[in-house]
Design an enzyme around this catalytic site. Structure first.
Site, PDB file in Angstrom:
ATOM      1  CG  ASP A 188      -1.793   1.221   1.331  1.00 56.23           C
ATOM      2  OD1 ASP A 188      -2.413   1.569   0.308  1.00 56.23           O
ATOM      3  OD2 ASP A 188      -1.863   1.864   2.396  1.00 56.23           O
ATOM      4  CB  SER A 189       0.251   4.801  -0.563  1.00 58.74           C
ATOM      5  OG  SER A 189      -0.891   4.919   0.263  1.00 58.74           O
ATOM      6  CB  CYS A 230      -3.376   0.461  -2.464  1.00 61.15           C
ATOM      7  SG  CYS A 230      -3.355   2.210  -2.910  1.00 61.15           S
ATOM      8  CD  GLU A 267       0.262   6.861   6.096  1.00 63.78           C
ATOM      9  OE1 GLU A 267       1.382   6.847   6.591  1.00 63.78           O
ATOM     10  OE2 GLU A 267      -0.289   5.835   5.625  1.00 63.78           O
ATOM     11  CB  CYS A 274      -9.161   4.810   0.648  1.00 66.36           C
ATOM     12  SG  CYS A 274      -7.522   5.138   1.326  1.00 66.36           S
ATOM     13  CG  HIS A 332      -4.703   5.011   4.484  1.00 64.92           C
ATOM     14  ND1 HIS A 332      -4.157   4.443   3.351  1.00 64.92           N
ATOM     15  CD2 HIS A 332      -3.661   5.541   5.184  1.00 64.92           C
ATOM     16  CE1 HIS A 332      -2.840   4.649   3.356  1.00 64.92           C
ATOM     17  NE2 HIS A 332      -2.520   5.306   4.461  1.00 64.92           N
TER      18      HIS A 332
HETATM   19  N1  DGL Z   1      -4.675   3.089   1.054  1.00 64.98           N
HETATM   20  C1  DGL Z   1      -4.643   3.828  -0.205  1.00 64.98           C
HETATM   21  C2  DGL Z   1      -5.921   3.521  -0.952  1.00 64.98           C
HETATM   22  O1  DGL Z   1      -6.543   2.510  -0.646  1.00 64.98           O
HETATM   23  C3  DGL Z   1      -4.336   5.253   0.099  1.00 64.98           C
HETATM   24  C4  DGL Z   1      -4.009   6.011  -1.098  1.00 64.98           C
HETATM   25  C5  DGL Z   1      -3.185   7.214  -0.902  1.00 64.98           C
HETATM   26  O2  DGL Z   1      -2.020   7.043  -0.580  1.00 64.98           O
HETATM   27  O3  DGL Z   1      -3.694   8.309  -1.161  1.00 64.98           O
HETATM   28  O4  DGL Z   1      -6.359   4.215  -1.847  1.00 64.98           O
END
Ligand code: DGL
Length: 270
Positions: free
Chosen positions: A10-11, A73, A151, A185, A187
């Protein structure tokens, strides 16, 4: 049987929502996790940048000989759709398993989707849900402030700043009377308790990380790729920025101390 690890990326922290569920449904599997914390967020970047990052992330995991890659992600799953055919191992993103669960869940056929700007602009969830049931009305909303909140550790359900931001973003979906909301998302499930406070207990929240982990387990089972060991699986975590912030939130979210297991790597080398 195959005792190689499962690769998840993931990011940043969001993919941990898939890891938590993977550990629950497949406790004997080893997991290699990469969170691209040095380049988060992905959701406000161009499609070509997201595709480049996603390919590097998958390549890093493949260097660890993973038997499957999970893009935990929503943004990567919506934009880097080429990964499905480009990788030499089984792959899944989050969009399809999440939409399947939402289509099963909705009774009034009104589904809200929240995600990053890149995800919402792609209409990936809307289009996929409508392949499951074309009568479902989909109300989409991007929530660009959610990823930075997570984050930076603003994850308490009573945090007044987080609550205010949720109220601002979810107004349109609440007004449309969606009975099911996709946390599109990965997150967002980390602040699911705070979202629940705003939308009320009668709305079903679909956790994209969780649904994807359940789907990945099904693929591994079908392809006879499960780990046959009876010992508990190990998790290794890699990040592209310093580990501290990741360790704190990951520790709270996974309910275990991960500080000795997180290593910083240079993702630009992949
Ligand atoms: N967890 C990522 C997603 O599901 C986050 C994306 C991001 O870094 O903006 O989209």
């Amino acid at each position: 049987m195959n005792n190689a690890p499962i690769g998840v990326f993931d990011s940043g922290l969001g993919g941990l929502t898939a890891v938590r569920e993977l550990k629950r449904v497949l406790p004997n599997e080893d997991i290699v996790y990469f969170g691209d914390t040095g380049r988060v967020p992905y959701g406000t970047r161009s499609n070509s940048t997201i595709k480049k990052y996603a390919f590097q992330d998958a390549k890093f995991l493949l260097k660890h000989n993973v038997k499957m890659v999970i893009a935990a992600c929503g943004t990567v799953s919506s934009v880097a759709t080429n990964l499905k055919t480009d990788l030499p191992v089984p792959y899944t993103g989050v969009v399809s398993p999440t939409c399947f669960a939402a289509a099963q869940s909705t009774k009034n056929k009104i589904v809200g989707v929240i995600g990053t700007s890149a995800t919402i602009n792609s209409h990936s969830y809307r289009d996929m849900i409508q392949t499951f049931d074309s009568e479902i009305k989909v109300v989409e909303q991007d929530c660009p402030l959610f990823v930075p909140l997570v984050e930076n550790g603003f994850i308490d359900k009573d945090d007044p700043i987080t609550r205010l931001v949720i109220e601002r973003y979810l107004g349109k979906i609440i007004e449309a009377k969606a009975d099911t909301i996709i946390l599109g998302c990965t997150h967002y499930p980390i602040i699911a308790d705070a979202i629940r406070e705003v939308v009320g207990k009668d709305v079903t929240l679909i956790d994209s990380g969780k649904e994807t982990a359940i789907y990945a387990a099904k693929i591994l089972r079908e392809k006879n790729l499960l780990n046959d060991s009876d010992k508990n699986g190990e998790c290794e975590f890699y990040v592209s920025d310093t580990p501290e912030g990741f360790e704190n939130v990951a520790g709270v979210f996974l309910g275990e101390n991960v500080s000795h297991k997180v290593e910083q790597i240079n993702i630009e080398l992949y």
